[in-house]
Design an enzyme around this catalytic site. Structure first.
Site, PDB file in Angstrom:
ATOM      1  N   ASP A 153       0.843  -1.197   0.000  1.00 55.04           N
ATOM      2  CA  ASP A 153       0.000   0.000   0.000  1.00 55.04           C
ATOM      3  C   ASP A 153       0.883   1.253   0.000  1.00 55.04           C
ATOM      4  O   ASP A 153       1.798   1.367   0.821  1.00 55.04           O
ATOM      5  CB  ASP A 153      -0.870  -0.049   1.273  1.00 55.04           C
ATOM      6  CG  ASP A 153      -1.937   1.018   1.293  1.00 55.04           C
ATOM      7  OD1 ASP A 153      -2.402   1.433   0.210  1.00 55.04           O
ATOM      8  OD2 ASP A 153      -2.331   1.426   2.409  1.00 55.04           O
ATOM      9  N   GLY A 174      -7.727   8.526   7.150  1.00 50.54           N
ATOM     10  CA  GLY A 174      -8.025   8.814   8.560  1.00 50.54           C
ATOM     11  C   GLY A 174      -9.454   9.286   8.757  1.00 50.54           C
ATOM     12  O   GLY A 174     -10.309   9.086   7.890  1.00 50.54           O
ATOM     13  N   GLY A 190     -11.173   4.771   2.872  1.00 49.47           N
ATOM     14  CA  GLY A 190     -12.538   4.213   2.905  1.00 49.47           C
ATOM     15  C   GLY A 190     -13.202   4.277   4.273  1.00 49.47           C
ATOM     16  O   GLY A 190     -14.409   4.093   4.368  1.00 49.47           O
ATOM     17  N   SER A 191     -12.440   4.538   5.335  1.00 45.22           N
ATOM     18  CA  SER A 191     -13.026   4.566   6.684  1.00 45.22           C
ATOM     19  C   SER A 191     -13.853   5.824   6.885  1.00 45.22           C
ATOM     20  O   SER A 191     -13.354   6.928   6.668  1.00 45.22           O
ATOM     21  CB  SER A 191     -11.921   4.566   7.751  1.00 45.22           C
ATOM     22  OG  SER A 191     -11.139   3.417   7.643  1.00 45.22           O
ATOM     23  N   ASN A 248     -10.196   1.106   0.016  1.00 42.14           N
ATOM     24  CA  ASN A 248      -9.188   0.813   1.046  1.00 42.14           C
ATOM     25  C   ASN A 248      -9.664   1.169   2.447  1.00 42.14           C
ATOM     26  O   ASN A 248     -10.164   2.287   2.664  1.00 42.14           O
ATOM     27  CB  ASN A 248      -7.922   1.634   0.770  1.00 42.14           C
ATOM     28  CG  ASN A 248      -7.141   1.133  -0.406  1.00 42.14           C
ATOM     29  OD1 ASN A 248      -7.671   0.444  -1.274  1.00 42.14           O
ATOM     30  ND2 ASN A 248      -5.869   1.465  -0.448  1.00 42.14           N
ATOM     31  N   THR A 270      -8.165   2.705   9.030  1.00 44.56           N
ATOM     32  CA  THR A 270      -8.520   3.346  10.308  1.00 44.56           C
ATOM     33  C   THR A 270      -9.715   2.685  10.992  1.00 44.56           C
ATOM     34  O   THR A 270      -9.717   2.485  12.206  1.00 44.56           O
ATOM     35  CB  THR A 270      -8.820   4.842  10.049  1.00 44.56           C
ATOM     36  OG1 THR A 270      -7.665   5.419   9.435  1.00 44.56           O
ATOM     37  CG2 THR A 270      -9.119   5.586  11.331  1.00 44.56           C
TER      38      THR A 270
END
Ligand code: 13P
Length: 288
Positions: A84, A178, A209-210, A229, A232
């Site tokens: 990554d 984040g 993606g969080s 992705n 977090t």
């Protein structure tokens, strides 16, 4: 057996769902994510940042750990091990170490240099049957306490990198790594549509993606995003479950301080979150 991520991502793109690359940090993360994806019968990409690779004592150790745990758990869903945000040197090191997929993040270089390095690494990865992701435009996020808003990648530059034959492309559409600030403007679907057009329908990657509201993730997937992705979100789940265990004093009851007991609630929380995201967010349940 670990596989390249190309086939699973192409299938997701055709089928309008996403494959989640969940970042791994240690053995517990690997176990929880693999078990969760096996339970939902989903293909999965295990993302490894350069920092996490160092923490886990090097890329070769990461590959060995993933292979052993994969076999020991009897995992049958397709699994790729992916670098990554790799540097140029990191990408080469991971190809050597046995990764089945890499990301080269040349977004901080002048475009010509990103282009040259991407071209070389695409040829190298493909000569070994390894999938490769490149990045155009930066993904914002928190650095030294300052939260920058997500950049918008240039559709023209995305088109040029896509033309090199990259397998999937990370392009900023207002997403950040984040936690998202309260005043975040949201994803730019106009930009996403332009990028999908300029890349002739290349599978796109949504970093950070969080914490993106699920309707926005689903809309992004419908417009060509095939890899979302997540890092977090699983860290927060692990921390909350571990905190609850300690705050309930369970580490002081019997042998509750045993690391195998102490880390168990956090590990179970990661697995539960993976299963929920696969089923409710990404649409990849049953797609293995
Ligand atoms: P988050 O930590 O915001 O989920 O981002 C993960 C990511 O994009 C890894 O490349």
């Amino acid at each position: 057996m670990l596989v390249s991520a190309a086939e699973m991502i192409n299938k997701a793109h055709e089928g309008h769902y996403a494959v989640p690359p969940f970042n791994i940090n240690n053995m517990e993360w690997i176990i929880a994510i693999l078990k969760g994806c096996q339970a939902t019968n989903s293909p999965v990409i295990l993302g490894v940042s350069e920092g996490a690779g160092k923490y886990m004592q090097g890329y070769k150790n990461v590959v060995a750990m993933v292979k052993e745990i994969h076999d020991n758990l009897g995992i049958t869903v397709p699994v790729a091990i992916h670098l990554d945000h790799g540097s140029y040197a990191g990408a080469k090191a991971c190809i050597e170490a046995g990764f089945t997929s890499i990301m080269f993040d040349g977004s901080h270089f002048p475009f010509e240099e990103n282009l040259e390095k991407s071209k070389e690494l695409i040829a190298l990865a493909h000569s070994k049957g390894i999938s490769i992701e490149c990045e155009v435009g930066g993904i914002g996020g928190e650095e030294d306490g300052v939260v920058s808003s997500g950049e918008l990648a240039s559709p023209e530059e995305c088109g040029v990198i896509a033309g090199l034959g990259v397998d999937f492309l990370a392009a900023g559409i207002g997403n950040i790594h984040g936690k998202y600030p309260a005043n975040w403007a949201g994803l730019s679907f106009d930009q996403l549509a332009k990028i999908q057009e300029s890349t002739n329908g290349k599978p796109l990657v949504l970093h950070g993606g969080s914490g993106i509201p699920s309707e926005q993730v689903k809309k992004a997937i419908s417009l060509g995003v095939s890899k979302v992705n997540v890092n977090t979100e699983l860290q927060l789940e692990f921390a909350a479950a571990t905190r609850a265990y300690v705050e309930a004093g369970k580490d002081q009851q019997g042998k509750g301080y045993d690391p195998r007991k102490l880390l168990a609630p956090g590990t179970a929380a990661i697995q539960a979150k993976v299963e929920k995201m696969n089923t409710e967010f990404f649409g990849c349940a049953g797609k293995a």
